[in-house]
Design a protein around this motif. Structure first.
Motif, PDB file in Angstrom:
ATOM      1  N   LEU A   1       9.436   1.774  -1.697  1.00  0.00           N
ATOM      2  CA  LEU A   1       9.466   0.322  -1.567  1.00  0.00           C
ATOM      3  C   LEU A   1       9.627  -0.305  -2.943  1.00  0.00           C
ATOM      4  O   LEU A   1       9.010   0.142  -3.917  1.00  0.00           O
ATOM      5  N   HIS A   2      10.458  -1.331  -3.002  1.00  0.00           N
ATOM      6  CA  HIS A   2      10.542  -2.190  -4.190  1.00  0.00           C
ATOM      7  C   HIS A   2      10.093  -3.586  -3.769  1.00  0.00           C
ATOM      8  O   HIS A   2      10.477  -4.062  -2.695  1.00  0.00           O
ATOM      9  N   PHE A   3       9.272  -4.195  -4.602  1.00  0.00           N
ATOM     10  CA  PHE A   3       8.785  -5.550  -4.324  1.00  0.00           C
ATOM     11  C   PHE A   3       9.572  -6.493  -5.228  1.00  0.00           C
ATOM     12  O   PHE A   3       9.203  -6.740  -6.374  1.00  0.00           O
ATOM     13  N   HIS A   4      10.686  -6.985  -4.690  1.00  0.00           N
ATOM     14  CA  HIS A   4      11.690  -7.703  -5.472  1.00  0.00           C
ATOM     15  C   HIS A   4      11.137  -9.036  -5.981  1.00  0.00           C
ATOM     16  O   HIS A   4      10.758  -9.888  -5.189  1.00  0.00           O
ATOM     17  N   GLY A   5      11.098  -9.155  -7.305  1.00  0.00           N
ATOM     18  CA  GLY A   5      10.701 -10.419  -7.938  1.00  0.00           C
ATOM     19  C   GLY A   5       9.279 -10.443  -8.443  1.00  0.00           C
ATOM     20  O   GLY A   5       8.947 -11.275  -9.288  1.00  0.00           O
ATOM     21  N   LEU A   6       8.414  -9.559  -7.938  1.00  0.00           N
ATOM     22  CA  LEU A   6       7.022  -9.574  -8.390  1.00  0.00           C
ATOM     23  C   LEU A   6       6.930  -8.992  -9.807  1.00  0.00           C
ATOM     24  O   LEU A   6       7.574  -7.983 -10.112  1.00  0.00           O
ATOM     25  N   THR A   7       6.097  -9.605 -10.642  1.00  0.00           N
ATOM     26  CA  THR A   7       5.875  -9.070 -11.982  1.00  0.00           C
ATOM     27  C   THR A   7       4.624  -8.200 -11.948  1.00  0.00           C
ATOM     28  O   THR A   7       3.568  -8.571 -12.461  1.00  0.00           O
ATOM     29  N   VAL A   8       4.741  -7.057 -11.260  1.00  0.00           N
ATOM     30  CA  VAL A   8       3.655  -6.069 -11.243  1.00  0.00           C
ATOM     31  C   VAL A   8       4.158  -4.843 -12.003  1.00  0.00           C
ATOM     32  O   VAL A   8       5.362  -4.642 -12.140  1.00  0.00           O
ATOM     33  N   PRO A   9       3.265  -4.004 -12.515  1.00  0.00           N
ATOM     34  CA  PRO A   9       3.701  -2.910 -13.381  1.00  0.00           C
ATOM     35  C   PRO A   9       4.625  -1.922 -12.665  1.00  0.00           C
ATOM     36  O   PRO A   9       4.425  -1.612 -11.485  1.00  0.00           O
ATOM     37  N   PRO A  10       5.622  -1.394 -13.406  1.00  0.00           N
ATOM     38  CA  PRO A  10       6.563  -0.420 -12.821  1.00  0.00           C
ATOM     39  C   PRO A  10       5.983   0.983 -12.844  1.00  0.00           C
ATOM     40  O   PRO A  10       6.523   1.886 -13.487  1.00  0.00           O
ATOM     41  N   VAL A  11       4.869   1.163 -12.152  1.00  0.00           N
ATOM     42  CA  VAL A  11       4.218   2.471 -12.116  1.00  0.00           C
ATOM     43  C   VAL A  11       4.024   2.889 -10.661  1.00  0.00           C
ATOM     44  O   VAL A  11       4.050   2.059  -9.754  1.00  0.00           O
ATOM     45  N   CYS A  12       3.797   4.185 -10.460  1.00  0.00           N
ATOM     46  CA  CYS A  12       3.644   4.726  -9.119  1.00  0.00           C
ATOM     47  C   CYS A  12       2.490   4.019  -8.405  1.00  0.00           C
ATOM     48  O   CYS A  12       1.485   3.671  -9.031  1.00  0.00           O
ATOM     49  N   HIS A  13       2.625   3.817  -7.117  1.00  0.00           N
ATOM     50  CA  HIS A  13       1.696   3.082  -6.250  1.00  0.00           C
ATOM     51  C   HIS A  13       1.773   1.579  -6.464  1.00  0.00           C
ATOM     52  O   HIS A  13       1.053   0.830  -5.810  1.00  0.00           O
ATOM     53  N   GLN A  14       2.599   1.140  -7.440  1.00  0.00           N
ATOM     54  CA  GLN A  14       2.787  -0.305  -7.610  1.00  0.00           C
ATOM     55  C   GLN A  14       4.275  -0.623  -7.373  1.00  0.00           C
ATOM     56  O   GLN A  14       4.680  -0.686  -6.215  1.00  0.00           O
TER      57      GLN A  14
END
Ligand SMILES: [Cu+2]
Length: 560
Positions: A107-120
């Motif tokens: 899954l990609h959460f398009h537009g969210l500024t959350v860290p690019p790490v596994c489970h996120q």
């Protein structure tokens, strides 16, 4: 027309079980969808800034690829199978898998500024296979995430088009738009998810009501090529909240509203390849749409110089982009129509003709949309950082989109798709590579010039952050708002310079630290290689990239 069901966070937490499924359709095509355990398709996830999302994701994909029929065995020697036929599969680590197969999913959460790490929000290494245990996405929505419309979709390199085109996408709303834009407080709100799909009636002639167009040509992707007229067979059919609006007659979905009722519409273009150019017509006349948010961010936000509402009578929405706008319903008895007008995708692009999407029927007994924005909101706190448009960039980089025919003498031969940092050698995205194409330092603001050296429109997108559009095709525009997805105009073969956009890229948020991607959001281009890798290093490291736009090899640590 139904709306996707809302799943709302409670007590600061939203817990969701979501499974990706695929199914072969009677015409042989394969369609994809997300389902919750009770069978709800592609729900809208609603969270507030600071909330925790716990999403247990399960992969139920079946490989419908070509199977070996008995006829194939007649001329080949069949090797006897020794040992057990069924073996227990050793599950790979979904965080370090990187498997990119037709039945992989993430899954990609398009537009969210959350860290690019596994489970996120990592899409480079995270890959869940059909036999894997449920995989938990677990992250907190940043307290300063702008309120607006985001979305989730699969991001397996090489397979993103087939999965998204088939239907795997859903909306994600960060609540609080009324706290940024008080004029929308109390309005009924409606979520509209536009998807594209293969044509239901590919062999049908165009509707008799359309002007006659030149013979339809097929582009290199097997889609109807842009004929420049605004008519003819489209590359893909569209659907509105899963109600198909198929070629050739485009029977519209139906939206009912109370006469002259004002609503907020949150519209998401999840199309794999189709560009939209939206308008609302009453009796054929384009109406005012009050834009309040683009790509998840209110246009007046964090010190941007935009007005709270920008009134327009049409708006372009590239694949992946979102727009949130105020619409006033028609008077009783006046027919309304939501349409997309043609988009000129260039000589090498797909055909995106004029077509209707939904008829708008005003009736006093219309039911209300399922959600309404709160009245009497508390205003959001002021921005902690200056408006990015007022920050001088520390450097300028240039990248370019290009395409190369496998056989330059055969215009219909397959194409390679590239996005290249100027000075480097064009190469398709390599999922196995570990060296980033660009290294940036967190805290910096940069200007990127994205050039288009191909003869079709491309759609630049970067994960984890937003940018401001400064120049478009050589014209200073200084848009007073942010985007995460933007059109890059095509080269027509005669221009003296390649068309380009200039973007102010904002790497100030600490959540951008890590390695992630930028790419064309026309997904057959992304799958074909039009993607690059960026590493944002923590601000406190000693490694400097100030004088270099080249990747740094052999850096002494791995960014998280
Ligand atoms: Cu593209």
């Amino acid at each position: 027309m139904p709306e996707p069901r809302d799943l709302r966070s409670r007590g600061g937490v939203l817990q969701v079980d979501l499974t990706i499924h695929d199914q072969r359709q009677p015409d042989g095509s394969i369609r994809y969808c997300y389902l919750t355990p009770d069978g709800t398709p592609s729900p809208t996830l609603r969270l507030s800034p600071g909330d925790l999302l716990i999403l247990r994701f399960r992969n139920n994909l079946i490989d419908f690829g070509p199977s070996i029929s008995s006829a194939d065995h007649t001329h080949s020697q069949v090797t006897p199978i020794s040992g057990p036929i069924c073996q227990s599969k050793k599950n790979s680590d979904p965080c370090a898998s990187g498997a990119m197969t037709a039945t992989s999913a993430n899954l990609h959460f398009h537009g969210l500024t959350v860290p690019p790490v596994c489970h996120q929000d990592d899409v480079l290494k995270t890959s869940i296979q059909p036999d894997d245990a449920p995989f938990e996405y677990h992250f907190r929505i940043p307290a300063d995430q702008p309120p607006g419309l985001y979305w989730y979709h699969p991001h397996i390199h090489g397979y993103s088009k087939v999965q998204v085109l088939g239907g795997a996408s859903g909306a994600l709303i960060i609540e609080g738009l009324e706290r940024a834009v008080s004029v929308v407080a109390g309005l009924p709100e409606r979520v509209l998810v536009i998807r594209d799909q293969d044509l239901l009636n590919p062999d049908a002639p165009p509707s008799k009501s359309e002007p006659v167009v030149p013979k339809m040509l097929i582009d290199r992707d097997g889609d109807s090529a842009n004929n420049g007229t605004g008519f003819g067979r489209p590359a893909k059919d569209l659907s509105v909240n899963f109600v198909p609006v198929p070629y050739p007659d485009y029977p519209p979905a139906t939206i009912t509203m109370k006469p002259r009722e004002r609503q907020l519409w949150r519209l998401l273009n999840t199309s794999a390849v189709t560009y939209l150019n939206l308008a609302v017509l009453f009796g054929g006349t384009a109406q005012r749409l009050g834009i309040v948010g683009i790509d998840g961010v209110p246009i007046q936000f964090n010190g941007s110089p935009a007005p709270p509402v920008e009134w327009v009578n049409h708006i372009g929405i590239p694949p992946g982009a979102r727009v949130e706008f105020i619409v006033d319903g028609p008077p009783e008895g006046v027919p309304g129509l939501l349409v997309t007008r043609t988009v000129d995708t260039g000589p090498g692009g797909e055909n995106d003709p004029n077509r209707s999407l939904a008829s708008i029927v005003a009736t006093s007994d219309a039911s209300e949309p399922q959600a309404r924005l709160p009245a009497n909101p508390d205003p959001l706190p002021r921005a902690a950082l200056p408006w990015v448009g007022n920050v001088a960039p520390v450097r300028v980089r240039k990248l370019y989109f290009s395409e190369r025919l496998d056989d330059p003498n055969v215009p219909s031969s397959a194409s390679a798709f590239y996005i290249t940092v100027d000075g480097q050698t064009p190469a398709p995205f390599d999922p196995q590579a570990s060296v980033p194409d660009i290294v940036v330092k967190q805290g910096d603001v940069e200007d990127w010039i994205i050039e288009n050296r191909s003869m079709e429109l491309h759609d630049f997108h970067i994960h984890q952050l937003h940018f401001q559009l400064l120049d478009w095709s050589g014209i200073r525009v200084n848009e007073p708002f942010l985007r995460d997805t933007v059109n890059v105009p095509y080269y027509n073969g005669r221009m003296l310079r390649y068309p380009s956009v200039r973007l102010r890229m904002d790497f100030r948020d600490p959540n951008t630290v890590g390695t992630f991607v930028y790419h064309c959001h026309v997904l057959e281009h992304e799958d074909g290689g039009m993607m690059g890798r960026i590493r944002v290093e923590p601000a406190e490291t000693a490694v400097s990239t100030k004088s270099s736009t080249q990747p740094i090899k052999g850096a002494s640590y791995e960014a998280q």
